[in-house]
Design an enzyme around this catalytic site. Sequence first.
Site, PDB file in Angstrom:
ATOM      1  N   ASP A 120      15.751 -35.556  28.443  1.00  0.00           N
ATOM      2  CA  ASP A 120      15.483 -34.473  29.305  1.00  0.00           C
ATOM      3  C   ASP A 120      16.361 -33.271  29.313  1.00  0.00           C
ATOM      4  O   ASP A 120      15.790 -32.110  29.777  1.00  0.00           O
ATOM      5  CB  ASP A 120      15.391 -35.012  30.976  1.00  0.00           C
ATOM      6  CG  ASP A 120      14.242 -35.923  31.090  1.00  0.00           C
ATOM      7  OD1 ASP A 120      14.169 -37.156  30.622  1.00  0.00           O
ATOM      8  OD2 ASP A 120      13.405 -35.461  31.628  1.00  0.00           O
ATOM      9  N   ASN A 167      18.436 -38.683  30.063  1.00  0.00           N
ATOM     10  CA  ASN A 167      16.942 -39.182  29.697  1.00  0.00           C
ATOM     11  C   ASN A 167      16.628 -40.332  30.965  1.00  0.00           C
ATOM     12  O   ASN A 167      17.810 -40.726  31.665  1.00  0.00           O
ATOM     13  CB  ASN A 167      16.804 -39.910  28.144  1.00  0.00           C
ATOM     14  CG  ASN A 167      15.238 -40.095  28.005  1.00  0.00           C
ATOM     15  OD1 ASN A 167      14.349 -39.151  28.181  1.00  0.00           O
ATOM     16  ND2 ASN A 167      14.997 -41.126  27.709  1.00  0.00           N
ATOM     17  N   LYS A 168      15.639 -40.707  30.685  1.00  0.00           N
ATOM     18  CA  LYS A 168      14.900 -41.951  31.928  1.00  0.00           C
ATOM     19  C   LYS A 168      16.102 -42.912  32.119  1.00  0.00           C
ATOM     20  O   LYS A 168      16.788 -43.311  31.239  1.00  0.00           O
ATOM     21  CB  LYS A 168      13.817 -42.182  31.468  1.00  0.00           C
ATOM     22  CG  LYS A 168      13.325 -42.951  32.573  1.00  0.00           C
ATOM     23  CD  LYS A 168      13.063 -42.532  34.002  1.00  0.00           C
ATOM     24  CE  LYS A 168      11.813 -41.474  33.759  1.00  0.00           C
ATOM     25  NZ  LYS A 168      12.056 -40.765  34.984  1.00  0.00           N
TER      26      LYS A 168
END
Lengths: 271, 271
Positions: free
Chosen positions: A161, A171-172
Site C-alpha cells: 500500500d 501492506n494488509k
Amino acid sequence: LQDARNRLAACRPTAVNLQWALDRVVGAAEELRGRASISVIHQAIWEEARGIHEQDRAICRAIGVAGAELLDEGSAVLTHCNAGALATSEHGTALGVIYSAVASGKRIHVFVDETRPLLQGARLSAWELSRSGVPVTLICDSMAAQVMRERRVQAVIVGADRIAANGDTANKIGTYSVACLARMHAIPFYVAAPSSTFDLTLSDGDQIPIETRDAREISEGFGRRTAPDGISIYNPAFDVTPAELISALITEFGVIRPVNTHTIREMVALK
Amino acid sequence: LQDARNRLAACRPTAVNLQWALDRVVGAAEELRGRASISVIHQAIWEEARGIHEQDRAICRAIGVAGAELLDEGSAVLTHCNAGALATSEHGTALGVIYSAVASGKRIHVFVDETRPLLQGARLSAWELSRSGVPVTLICDSMAAQVMRERRVQAVIVGADRIAANGDTANKIGTYSVACLARMHAIPFYVAAPSSTFDLTLSDGDQIPIETRDAREISEGFGRRTAPDGISIYNPAFDVTPAELISALITEFGVIRPVNTHTIREMVALK
C-alpha cells in the site's frame, strides 16, 4: 472536486497511490480552470482517469514479467490478501507475477492466506486464481508457519500500500507476520508494487499512517456475533514490514535487490 | 466400555491426556471385571472420573502458582486458543497462570488471538477472562506480530495437547506461528500443561499425530460461504512447536527451564 478528492483520499490513509491518482485527476482539471467549459473539464478528467488505467495495465504487465523469473518451475508460492486483478488493473501486482510465471509455462501452486478480518484472500485471491486455472490451496492466516515448516512453499509474494524511501513496506495486516515467518524459515519474501506506491517523502516506515478500523469487523465480521460484549478489540488494517525482511521489490522498472534507500533511489533515478 | 473408549479416543488423536484419562477410567472397571456387579463397576467408574476431576483441579492450581511468578506486575500477555476453565478443571492451565498472577495482586492485561478457524480465543478465552474481570483485547491471529512489534505484550502463554520427551509441543494450530514471532521479537514463550500432557514414549514432536479437519471450518465457518468452490483447503487442527522456541514449561511440579529431554526426565523422576 476538491471535496470529492479529500473524501476519497481519507477513506484509505495508508495507501499512497490512491493519493497519486487523485492528484493526477484533480491536476488535469486544475490545468483547465477558468480556461474551459465544465464539459471540456469533465472530458479531461475522464481521459486522465482512462490514461491512469491504461498505464497501470502496462505497469502490472511489466511487474509480472520482471517478477516471473523469481518463481521456480513446479514451486509453490504463499500470498496474503489480494494484489490481483480485483485490486489493480489487468492482472495485478503480486498475483500478476504468478500469472506471468504461469503464462511462461511454469507450473505454480498458490497457498492463499484467508486474510482476516475481511477475508480478501479467501473471497478475492482464491476466486480469481482458481478462475484463471491456477491451483489454489486456502489456509487460515495462523497456518502459514506450519505450511512453511512442512516445506510446502518456496516463496512468499505480496503487494504493497505504501513503500517508504528505505523500502519499509505497509501492506494488509498480517503481511509483517508472514515476512517474519518467511525469514524464520529461510524462504524469500517478495513485494510487488508499481513505482506509484513508493513514497520517497518518508525516510522509513514508522512515518506511514496506519488505519485502524471498526471493531465489528472482528467481533461480527460474518453477520454473526463471535466475541463477547465488553472487551477491547484492536483492529489495525495494515502493518509495516521492515526492509530487512524483504528479499526484493518487484517494480515495473525491474527487481530491486537488496532493498535499501540507495537501491530504491537508483531505481527512481532511472525512471 | 472399550467401544466407548475407542470412540472418545479417536475424536482427539493429537491430545494425549484424553487417552490418559480414558485409560484410568477403563482401568478402574477392568480391575473389577468378573468380581463385581454392573452397578458396583458403574460406581467405580464414576469415582475414578470424579477423582480425575478433583486431581486436575489441584494440578491446575499448582500450575497457576508455579507460573504466576513469571508474569510481571503491569505486563501484558498474549494467549492463543483456550487453555482456561472451559477446557480444563477449575481455572485452567495457561489462563490459570494468569488468574493466579491476578489473584496475587498483579495487574495483567491479556491479548487474545481469535484463533481461526473455530475462534476459541474470541468465543471462549475472551469470554472467561472478561467474566473474571481480567482486561482483554481481542485481535485476529495475523495481528500478533504487529502487537509484539508495538511492544504491547511482554510474554506469550499457551496450553498444550501433547508434549514429546524432548519438549516439542503440539497445540492448537497457530501456536507454532506465535512461537516463531515471539522468538523474532525476543519475547518469552511459555507452555503451561499438566504432566499428563507429556508423552515420553515419543522422543520428539515429529511423531505426534496431527489431526486435519473438515475444510468447511474454513470455507463456511460462520454459517456463510466465504470461499469459492473448486479450490483445495488445508486445515490442520494442531501444529508442533519445537522445544528450542519454548522458554519454559510450566507444570504442577514447577517450571522446567531450559526445555530439553534431560530437564523433562528430571521432572518426571521427581514425580
